[in-house]
Design a protein around this motif. Structure first.
Motif, PDB file in Angstrom:
ATOM      1  N   GLY A   1      -3.503 -14.066  14.627  1.00 51.44           N
ATOM      2  CA  GLY A   1      -3.173 -14.879  13.088  1.00 51.44           C
ATOM      3  C   GLY A   1      -3.655 -14.334  12.014  1.00 51.44           C
ATOM      4  N   LYS A   2      -3.936 -12.988  11.926  1.00 49.46           N
ATOM      5  CA  LYS A   2      -4.339 -12.121  10.744  1.00 49.46           C
ATOM      6  C   LYS A   2      -3.098 -11.010  10.495  1.00 49.46           C
ATOM      7  N   GLU A   3      -2.859 -10.922   9.157  1.00 40.78           N
ATOM      8  CA  GLU A   3      -1.918 -10.092   8.917  1.00 40.78           C
ATOM      9  C   GLU A   3      -2.230  -8.660   8.848  1.00 40.78           C
ATOM     10  N   ILE A   4      -1.303  -7.622   9.270  1.00 37.86           N
ATOM     11  CA  ILE A   4      -1.777  -6.221   9.026  1.00 37.86           C
ATOM     12  C   ILE A   4      -0.951  -5.646   8.126  1.00 37.86           C
ATOM     13  N   PHE A   5      -2.059  -4.724   7.324  1.00 38.89           N
ATOM     14  CA  PHE A   5      -1.500  -4.104   6.115  1.00 38.89           C
ATOM     15  C   PHE A   5      -1.619  -2.766   6.077  1.00 38.89           C
ATOM     16  N   SER A   6      -1.086  -1.882   5.715  1.00 40.33           N
ATOM     17  CA  SER A   6      -1.124  -0.434   5.203  1.00 40.33           C
ATOM     18  C   SER A   6      -1.526  -0.244   3.624  1.00 40.33           C
ATOM     19  N   ALA A   7      -2.592   0.389   3.668  1.00 35.90           N
ATOM     20  CA  ALA A   7      -3.260   0.695   2.201  1.00 35.90           C
ATOM     21  C   ALA A   7      -3.420   2.170   1.987  1.00 35.90           C
ATOM     22  N   GLU A   8      -3.291   2.453   0.609  1.00 35.83           N
ATOM     23  CA  GLU A   8      -3.855   3.879   0.427  1.00 35.83           C
ATOM     24  C   GLU A   8      -4.639   3.862  -0.974  1.00 35.83           C
ATOM     25  N   ILE A   9      -5.649   4.533  -1.090  1.00 28.51           N
ATOM     26  CA  ILE A   9      -6.523   4.893  -2.041  1.00 28.51           C
ATOM     27  C   ILE A   9      -6.931   6.231  -2.129  1.00 28.51           C
ATOM     28  N   ASN A  10      -7.130   7.042  -3.261  1.00 30.30           N
ATOM     29  CA  ASN A  10      -7.522   8.054  -3.526  1.00 30.30           C
ATOM     30  C   ASN A  10      -6.927   9.110  -2.287  1.00 30.30           C
ATOM     31  N   LYS A  11      -5.614   9.172  -2.053  1.00 27.02           N
ATOM     32  CA  LYS A  11      -4.701   9.906  -1.020  1.00 27.02           C
ATOM     33  C   LYS A  11      -5.159   9.575   0.547  1.00 27.02           C
ATOM     34  N   GLU A  12      -6.081   8.685   0.627  1.00 31.07           N
ATOM     35  CA  GLU A  12      -6.474   8.277   1.965  1.00 31.07           C
ATOM     36  C   GLU A  12      -5.867   6.931   2.714  1.00 31.07           C
ATOM     37  N   LYS A  13      -5.168   7.143   3.806  1.00 34.77           N
ATOM     38  CA  LYS A  13      -4.270   5.886   4.150  1.00 34.77           C
ATOM     39  C   LYS A  13      -5.148   5.193   5.360  1.00 34.77           C
ATOM     40  N   TYR A  14      -5.002   3.781   5.126  1.00 34.61           N
ATOM     41  CA  TYR A  14      -5.597   2.919   6.254  1.00 34.61           C
ATOM     42  C   TYR A  14      -4.832   2.039   6.735  1.00 34.61           C
ATOM     43  N   THR A  15      -5.013   1.405   7.941  1.00 28.98           N
ATOM     44  CA  THR A  15      -4.096   0.254   8.491  1.00 28.98           C
ATOM     45  C   THR A  15      -5.404  -0.745   8.650  1.00 28.98           C
ATOM     46  N   LEU A  16      -5.324  -1.884   7.898  1.00 31.49           N
ATOM     47  CA  LEU A  16      -6.243  -3.025   7.847  1.00 31.49           C
ATOM     48  C   LEU A  16      -5.646  -4.192   8.198  1.00 31.49           C
ATOM     49  N   ILE A  17      -6.602  -5.102   8.863  1.00 32.01           N
ATOM     50  CA  ILE A  17      -5.992  -6.483   9.070  1.00 32.01           C
ATOM     51  C   ILE A  17      -7.215  -7.491   8.431  1.00 32.01           C
ATOM     52  N   GLY A  18      -6.252  -8.547   7.891  1.00 27.74           N
ATOM     53  CA  GLY A  18      -6.981  -9.617   6.957  1.00 27.74           C
ATOM     54  C   GLY A  18      -6.078 -10.447   6.325  1.00 27.74           C
ATOM     55  N   THR A  19      -6.629 -10.831   5.162  1.00 30.60           N
ATOM     56  CA  THR A  19      -5.645 -11.859   4.578  1.00 30.60           C
ATOM     57  C   THR A  19      -5.946 -11.622   3.020  1.00 30.60           C
ATOM     58  N   LEU A  20      -4.635 -11.919   2.445  1.00 36.04           N
ATOM     59  CA  LEU A  20      -4.549 -11.491   1.025  1.00 36.04           C
ATOM     60  C   LEU A  20      -4.319 -12.758   0.410  1.00 36.04           C
ATOM     61  N   LEU A  21      -4.989 -13.039  -0.672  1.00 34.90           N
ATOM     62  CA  LEU A  21      -4.999 -14.548  -1.326  1.00 34.90           C
ATOM     63  C   LEU A  21      -4.529 -14.041  -2.802  1.00 34.90           C
ATOM     64  N   SER A  22      -3.865 -14.985  -3.618  1.00 34.60           N
ATOM     65  CA  SER A  22      -3.624 -14.981  -4.794  1.00 34.60           C
ATOM     66  C   SER A  22      -4.328 -15.963  -5.612  1.00 34.60           C
ATOM     67  N   ILE A  23      -5.003 -15.594  -6.609  1.00 34.92           N
ATOM     68  CA  ILE A  23      -5.785 -16.688  -7.321  1.00 34.92           C
ATOM     69  C   ILE A  23      -5.340 -16.588  -8.833  1.00 34.92           C
ATOM     70  N   PRO A  24      -4.937 -17.569  -9.247  1.00 33.92           N
ATOM     71  CA  PRO A  24      -4.337 -17.463 -10.877  1.00 33.92           C
ATOM     72  C   PRO A  24      -5.321 -17.477 -11.890  1.00 33.92           C
ATOM     73  N   GLY A  25      -5.598 -16.778 -12.797  1.00 38.90           N
ATOM     74  CA  GLY A  25      -6.653 -16.529 -13.730  1.00 38.90           C
ATOM     75  C   GLY A  25      -6.401 -17.482 -15.028  1.00 38.90           C
ATOM     76  N   PHE A  26      -7.447 -17.648 -15.847  1.00 33.61           N
ATOM     77  CA  PHE A  26      -7.187 -18.341 -16.874  1.00 33.61           C
ATOM     78  C   PHE A  26      -6.131 -18.069 -18.075  1.00 33.61           C
ATOM     79  N   SER A  27      -6.136 -16.414 -18.182  1.00 33.42           N
ATOM     80  CA  SER A  27      -5.129 -15.920 -18.962  1.00 33.42           C
ATOM     81  C   SER A  27      -3.744 -15.514 -18.479  1.00 33.42           C
ATOM     82  N   ASN A  28      -3.397 -16.444 -17.411  1.00 33.10           N
ATOM     83  CA  ASN A  28      -1.913 -16.515 -16.684  1.00 33.10           C
ATOM     84  C   ASN A  28      -1.723 -14.963 -16.041  1.00 33.10           C
TER      85      ASN A  28
END
Length: 591
Positions: A211-238
């Motif tokens: 039930g969890k989504e699998i993501f690939s992520a890259e930060i500071n030239k390091e690569k990761y495989t992550l499992i989790g949830t990505l939620l979108s949150i609208p802000g006041f400034s659109n």
């Protein structure tokens, strides 16, 4: 520190505004009679304690006071500075915060000319001063709210930092706005550097695991495989922000132990939604038995949430951080079930994996194994299961090595196991080994008080998932739900809500066609609507009198269809008796 001391700069500005407009000296004191701000003669004496009696009177009376003739006024009689007082007029107004006086604004004249000028429009000047007092009060409210907001943010940060998942807040460009300590550690982010310079690229792999989504992520030239949830949150400034809840997942489909880490959904006792006495008592039992190691047998119709109960037991127990492994004994082919349960070694049989396989019991070690649909287990495997339960050891297929087990077993079934025992389809010794702590989950029709509560919960849940407006559940829909017998239980209710959300308009309104379809669909699916309610009120082989049987049958019908006039008419029709006869029976049995 007093309230006014906290906003001293604002108080100073207001004092100067009053002095400029009214052309008199102004002082503002706090609840401790400390001068917070002053103009003219008082400007050099900030933070001193005032000695006058007028302000004390304003604090006590909670009313404004005008002293036209200082020295002669009753309030001045006991003032120690009376003889040296040079004031000609004093106007004092209280500053309120939540019905409490937290300060006083004092307007003071020292010449007869200033006195005559102020007295000329005294009411106007007093109202103006009281208005300024309201402004100061408003600033106190704003300051306190801001302080509370900061405290709440700090509390939330503490909670998030103690949360057992990594939390990342990013913007649309992938810029990291905030992160908890776990996320910083997992992604090797130096928290001594500003997060503003950190950017992460998160890409969904369009794969799901438990039930969890699998993501690939890259930060500071390091690569990761992550499992989790990505939620979108609208802000006041659109601007849209995203919250990423994740765990590092060294993704390897061949590693059963890695899969096991994510096998248990977090279901807690509070997630069981109910107000009915039956479910409350069930939750009390769960709380009571969760700390023990005894085997549990959960019974109940299909769709009542037996696995939910099992997971709640697990998460209330001392094994909550250990594995929860669920296996449906009826969903796995008979020839594969043994290897699924007990595992096998390399070369154990033709077609076996070269690496062997870890069985579900072994995966569940130190935790909980949930055997769903235990009544479907073939007899030959029941013997092996009994031995595992008795000896708390197992042997993989093809091996002779004993593996010690420290597990708690929870089994579930929608069948009458005692009946299966009598028919020779279930071992009696295994039944008694499983039935140490029996838990019966009531059918939805037997907990009618929960129907509308669950409806509202599911309505909120699916409207969020679908990004739709919540359904408008009016009296007609409520009546349909309350009168239906729900043979599919909560699962059927869930499907009905999902259907209505798909059919509703953007405001959550349900049209007449959808209502009619719902009514007909529920009626056609009900095993109680087209025949007399027969066995539903007897769960065992108890023999009772015909009179007692009639009483229970009528009581059951009233519970299902309702005891109002409409409900009684339906009861009479379904029971095959006249309405007058039904009323007579109700009176006879005191129903």
């Amino acid at each position: 520190m007093s309230f006014l001391k906290k906003i001293q700069n604002y108080v100073k500005d207001y004092a100067e505004i009053i002095a400029d407009i009214l052309q008199c000296d102004v002082e503002i004191v706090d609840e401790y009679l400390v001068r917070i701000s002053g103009t003219g003669l008082y400007e050099e004496n900030i933070d001193e304690i005032t000695k006058g009696t007028v302000y004390r009177h304003v604090f006590e009376s909670k009313k404004s006071r005008i002293v036209i003739n200082p020295k002669e006024d009753d309030l001045c009689k006991n003032c120690e500075h009376k003889e040296n007082c040079t004031e000609t007029l004093e106007i004092s107004a209280p500053i309120f915060y939540k019905d409490k006086v937290i300060g006083v604004i004092g307007l003071v004249c020292f010449t007869e000319e200033d006195k005559r000028r102020l007295l000329k429009n005294m009411e106007t000047h007093l109202r103006f001063t009281e208005k300024i007092a309201d402004f100061i009060s408003g600033k106190v409210f704003e300051f306190e709210e801001e302080l509370e907001k900061k405290e709440r943010i700090e509390i939330m940060k503490q909670i998030i930092n103690n949360y057992d998942k990594c939390v990342l807040v990013i913007d649309n460009e992938g810029q990291i706005l905030d992160a908890n300590n776990l996320a910083l550690k997992e992604l090797k982010i130096d928290n001594s550097l500003s997060l503003a310079y950190q950017k992460i690229n998160i890409i969904p792999k369009n794969e799901l695991l438990f039930g969890k989504e699998i993501f690939s992520a890259e930060i500071n030239k390091e690569k990761y495989t992550l499992i989790g949830t990505l939620l979108s949150i609208p802000g006041f400034s659109n601007n849209e922000h995203k919250i990423f809840l994740f765990e590092n997942f060294n993704y390897d489909r061949t590693k059963e132990t890695t899969k096991n880490k994510y096998a248990s959904n977090n279901v807690f006792l509070e997630d069981i939604i109910c107000i009915s006495d039956k479910m409350k008592k069930l939750k009390e039992k769960i709380q009571k038995i969760s700390k023990t190691q005894s085997t549990v047998l959960i019974t109940g119709e299909s769709g009542t949430g037996k696995e939910l109960i099992a997971r709640a037991i697990h998460n209330c127990s001392d094994r909550a951080k250990q594995p929860f492994i669920a296996i449906n004994c009826g969903a796995i082919p008979e020839n594969l079930l043994e290897s699924e349960l007990f595992g096998y070694i390399r070369g154990a049989f033709s077609g076996a994996s070269n690496e062997g396989r870890v069985g579900k019991f072994e995966l569940a070690n130190n935790g909980v194994i949930f055997l769903d649909e235990i009544g479907e287990m073939p007899l030959y495997l029941q013997v092996k299961l009994l031995r595992v339960l008795q000896e708390r050891t197992l042997v993989r297929i093809g091996s002779n090595k004993l593996i010690n087990l420290n597990i708690r077993v929870i089994a579930a079934t929608n069948k009458n196991l005692l009946k299966l025992v009598k028919e020779g389809k279930f071992r009696e010794d295994l039944y008694y080994r499983l039935n140490v702590i029996p838990l019966k989950v009531p059918a939805l029709r037997d907990r009618q008080e929960d129907i509308l509560l669950l409806t509202d919960y599911l309505n909120s849940k699916y409207s969020r998932n679908f990004d739709n407006a919540k359904l408008i559940i009016d009296e007609e829909i409520s009546d349909i739900f309350l009168k239906h017998s729900w043979p599919g239980n909560v699962r059927e209710l869930e499907n009905s809500i999902e259907f209505l959300l798909n059919m509703a308009d953007e405001n959550g309104n349900i049209d007449s066609d959808s209502r009619e379809y719902l009514r007909k669909n529920l009626k056609s699916n009900s095993k109680y609507d087209d025949k007399v309610i027969a066995d539903s009120f007897i769960d065992n082989d108890e023999i009772i009198t015909l009179e007692e049987s009639e009483k229970r049958l009528i009581a059951k019908a009233l519970k299902i269809y309702g005891s109002d006039t409409t409900g009684k008419n339906i009861c009479a029709e379904k029971l095959g008796i006249g309405i007058a006869t039904l009323y007579r029976k109700i009176e006879k049995y005191k129903l």
